[in-house]
Design a protein around this motif. Structure first.
Motif, PDB file in Angstrom:
ATOM      1  N   UNK A 107      45.637 -19.159  73.944  1.00 24.03           N
ATOM      2  CA  UNK A 107      46.175 -19.459  72.618  1.00 24.03           C
ATOM      3  C   UNK A 107      45.248 -18.988  71.513  1.00 24.03           C
ATOM      4  N   UNK A 108      43.951 -19.316  71.619  1.00 21.39           N
ATOM      5  CA  UNK A 108      43.015 -18.989  70.542  1.00 21.39           C
ATOM      6  C   UNK A 108      42.837 -17.485  70.385  1.00 21.39           C
ATOM      7  N   UNK A 109      42.846 -16.778  71.493  1.00 17.42           N
ATOM      8  CA  UNK A 109      42.755 -15.331  71.399  1.00 17.42           C
ATOM      9  C   UNK A 109      43.998 -14.714  70.772  1.00 17.42           C
ATOM     10  N   UNK A 110      45.180 -15.292  71.092  1.00 16.46           N
ATOM     11  CA  UNK A 110      46.420 -14.787  70.502  1.00 16.46           C
ATOM     12  C   UNK A 110      46.508 -15.110  69.017  1.00 16.46           C
ATOM     13  N   UNK A 111      45.935 -16.257  68.613  1.00 16.15           N
ATOM     14  CA  UNK A 111      45.977 -16.618  67.197  1.00 16.15           C
ATOM     15  C   UNK A 111      45.123 -15.682  66.340  1.00 16.15           C
ATOM     16  N   UNK A 112      44.192 -14.975  66.954  1.00 14.89           N
ATOM     17  CA  UNK A 112      43.381 -14.029  66.182  1.00 14.89           C
ATOM     18  C   UNK A 112      44.221 -12.886  65.629  1.00 14.89           C
ATOM     19  N   UNK A 113      45.400 -12.662  66.220  1.00 16.58           N
ATOM     20  CA  UNK A 113      46.284 -11.633  65.677  1.00 16.58           C
ATOM     21  C   UNK A 113      46.893 -12.036  64.339  1.00 16.58           C
ATOM     22  N   UNK A 114      46.729 -13.308  63.968  1.00 14.98           N
ATOM     23  CA  UNK A 114      47.267 -13.790  62.694  1.00 14.98           C
ATOM     24  C   UNK A 114      46.303 -13.545  61.526  1.00 14.98           C
ATOM     25  N   UNK A 115      45.178 -12.876  61.770  1.00 15.86           N
ATOM     26  CA  UNK A 115      44.183 -12.714  60.713  1.00 15.86           C
ATOM     27  C   UNK A 115      44.725 -11.903  59.541  1.00 15.86           C
ATOM     28  N   UNK A 116      45.385 -10.789  59.826  1.00 20.32           N
ATOM     29  CA  UNK A 116      45.883  -9.944  58.749  1.00 20.32           C
ATOM     30  C   UNK A 116      46.946 -10.646  57.894  1.00 20.32           C
ATOM     31  N   UNK A 117      48.009 -11.225  58.474  1.00 17.85           N
ATOM     32  CA  UNK A 117      48.966 -11.933  57.608  1.00 17.85           C
ATOM     33  C   UNK A 117      48.347 -13.123  56.885  1.00 17.85           C
ATOM     34  N   UNK A 118      47.346 -13.789  57.515  1.00 17.67           N
ATOM     35  CA  UNK A 118      46.677 -14.894  56.841  1.00 17.67           C
ATOM     36  C   UNK A 118      45.932 -14.400  55.601  1.00 17.67           C
ATOM     37  N   UNK A 119      45.247 -13.268  55.712  1.00 18.58           N
ATOM     38  CA  UNK A 119      44.527 -12.733  54.562  1.00 18.58           C
ATOM     39  C   UNK A 119      45.487 -12.286  53.456  1.00 18.58           C
ATOM     40  N   UNK A 120      46.635 -11.735  53.852  1.00 19.35           N
ATOM     41  CA  UNK A 120      47.622 -11.346  52.834  1.00 19.35           C
ATOM     42  C   UNK A 120      48.126 -12.576  52.095  1.00 19.35           C
ATOM     43  N   UNK A 121      48.379 -13.651  52.833  1.00 16.85           N
ATOM     44  CA  UNK A 121      48.840 -14.888  52.203  1.00 16.85           C
ATOM     45  C   UNK A 121      47.777 -15.437  51.260  1.00 16.85           C
ATOM     46  N   UNK A 122      46.536 -15.479  51.722  1.00 23.89           N
ATOM     47  CA  UNK A 122      45.457 -16.009  50.882  1.00 23.89           C
ATOM     48  C   UNK A 122      45.255 -15.169  49.617  1.00 23.89           C
ATOM     49  N   UNK A 123      45.213 -13.850  49.781  1.00 25.69           N
ATOM     50  CA  UNK A 123      44.993 -12.977  48.635  1.00 25.69           C
ATOM     51  C   UNK A 123      46.138 -13.080  47.626  1.00 25.69           C
TER      52      UNK A 123
END
Length: 369
Positions: free
Chosen positions: A41-57
């Motif tokens: 799970x934790x390794x798969x959640x790392x794929x969410x980094x790019x959309x998370x950064x777009x949301x934050x920015x």
């Protein structure tokens, strides 16, 4: 100078904060993945980094873009805010889909690691695929609805259309009757365990493997690499053969038409030797027997077993080929023959000969009998 530093501070601060938060979240997920190798799970959640950064920015810009006090931003404040809101909604939907995908794939991976039954794995895989498609469709619909609600004109139009929603729903239901039927059939296939990804099926005389299952259609890959796309309603309304249901192991038959003098006991021994050298045979069972006879030939049936449909086809072909080659080389008399005889000569002028009588007394005209 202040007019330049303020926008640079807003943009630079948003970028730095976004990068820092993204790096921190990725670091935490990497450490969690190292501490819990039993779950992906934790390794798969790392794929969410790019959309998370777009949301934050986007969220940071949405909250601070007015602080820049640029003339161009002040003049187009409403349009810029609207655009940032649309990007934020789209990025949020992207992030939710990635998170749901990670959770679903992690759940399936943990189940697959603890289950050795291929049939159950195919069933869960089919259900997981459809659940992921449904979740994605729901998120997209909600995101589109949220985007439309940000436009005042469309929001008022949508409010005025609520009164006629019942009539529109009835009309849409009638117009999309076949589509809705396929949709419900997709749910029935996924959770009714009728057919799964990887199952070997025979539909309309075509043998193939289920390659893809969606809410509206199934893709069947045939033995010659063709793809047959069929609506899911076909599998709920018509009979079909599912060779993988109840287990992938199969029993196959080979029929030979031979002469009555064929050495059946020797053929039985030869069949066993052939199967011992055949990698496709699973060793469960085999037999050879005479199952039928005609005035000119007899029917010999060989039965073999294999672990799946592909191996049973290979085993049947090997048995048929090697048995015929063995008979041709060592027992050619056992092969079927067509018996012929010379034809009688036809008398002149096409007249049939009169029956010959050994004694004139037996003649129907001159005889005394």
């Amino acid at each position: 100078m202040e007019n330049v530093l303020r926008p640079l501070t807003v943009l630079g601060g948003s970028v730095l904060l976004t990068v820092a938060l993204g790096w921190a979240v990725d670091l935490l997920l990497r450490r969690a993945d190292a501490r819990h190798p039993e779950t992906p799970l934790w390794g798969l959640l790392r794929r969410c980094r790019l959309p998370l950064q777009v949301v934050l920015f986007t969220a940071l810009l949405r909250g601070t873009y007015r602080v820049t006090r640029w003339r161009i931003i002040e003049d187009n404040r409403g349009g810029i805010g609207q655009a940032l809101s649309l990007v934020l909604i789209g990025a949020g939907a992207w992030l939710v889909v990635r998170i749901v995908s990670a959770v679903v794939e992690s759940t399936y991976a943990r189940y697959a690691s603890s289950t050795r039954d291929p049939a159950r794995l195919r069933r869960v895989r089919t259900q997981v695929t459809l659940i992921m498609r449904i979740a994605t469709a729901v998120v997209v619909v909600v995101a589109v609805a949220a985007i439309l609600l940000t436009f005042p004109d469309l929001r008022s139009i949508g409010t005025s259309m609520l009164a006629s929603a019942g009539i529109i729903g009835i009309v849409a239901g009638v117009a999309a009757q076949s589509t809705l039927g396929n949709l419900f059939a997709g749910f029935q296939i996924a959770f009714g365990d009728m057919v799964r990804i990887g199952d070997t099926v025979v539909v309309d005389g075509e043998w193939g493997v289920i390659e893809e299952v969606t809410l509206t259609f199934l893709a069947v890959r045939t033995w010659d690499e063709r793809r047959i796309t069929m609506p899911v309603s076909y599998f709920t309304s018509k009979p079909f053969e599912n060779w993988s249901r109840g287990g992938a192991q199969m029993t196959g038959t080979v029929f030979l038409q031979l002469d009555h003098s064929a050495p059946v006991p020797l053929m039985r021994e030869q069949l066993h030797r052939i199967l011992l050298e055949c990698a496709a045979w699973d060793g469960r069972d085999w037999s050879l027997a005479v199952t039928d006879t005609t005035p000119s030939t007899m029917e010999v049936r060989a039965v073999v077993t294999a672990k799946d449909a592909d191996d049973i086809w290979t085993a049947r072909c090997a048995v048929r080929e090697q048995l015929l080659a063995w008979l041709t080389e060592h027992h050619p008399y056992a092969l079927p023959k067509i018996t012929t005889a010379p034809a009688e000569k036809i008398p002149p002028q096409g007249r049939l000969p009169s029956p010959a009588f050994e004694d004139d007394a037996d003649h129907p005209r001159t005889g005394r009998g």
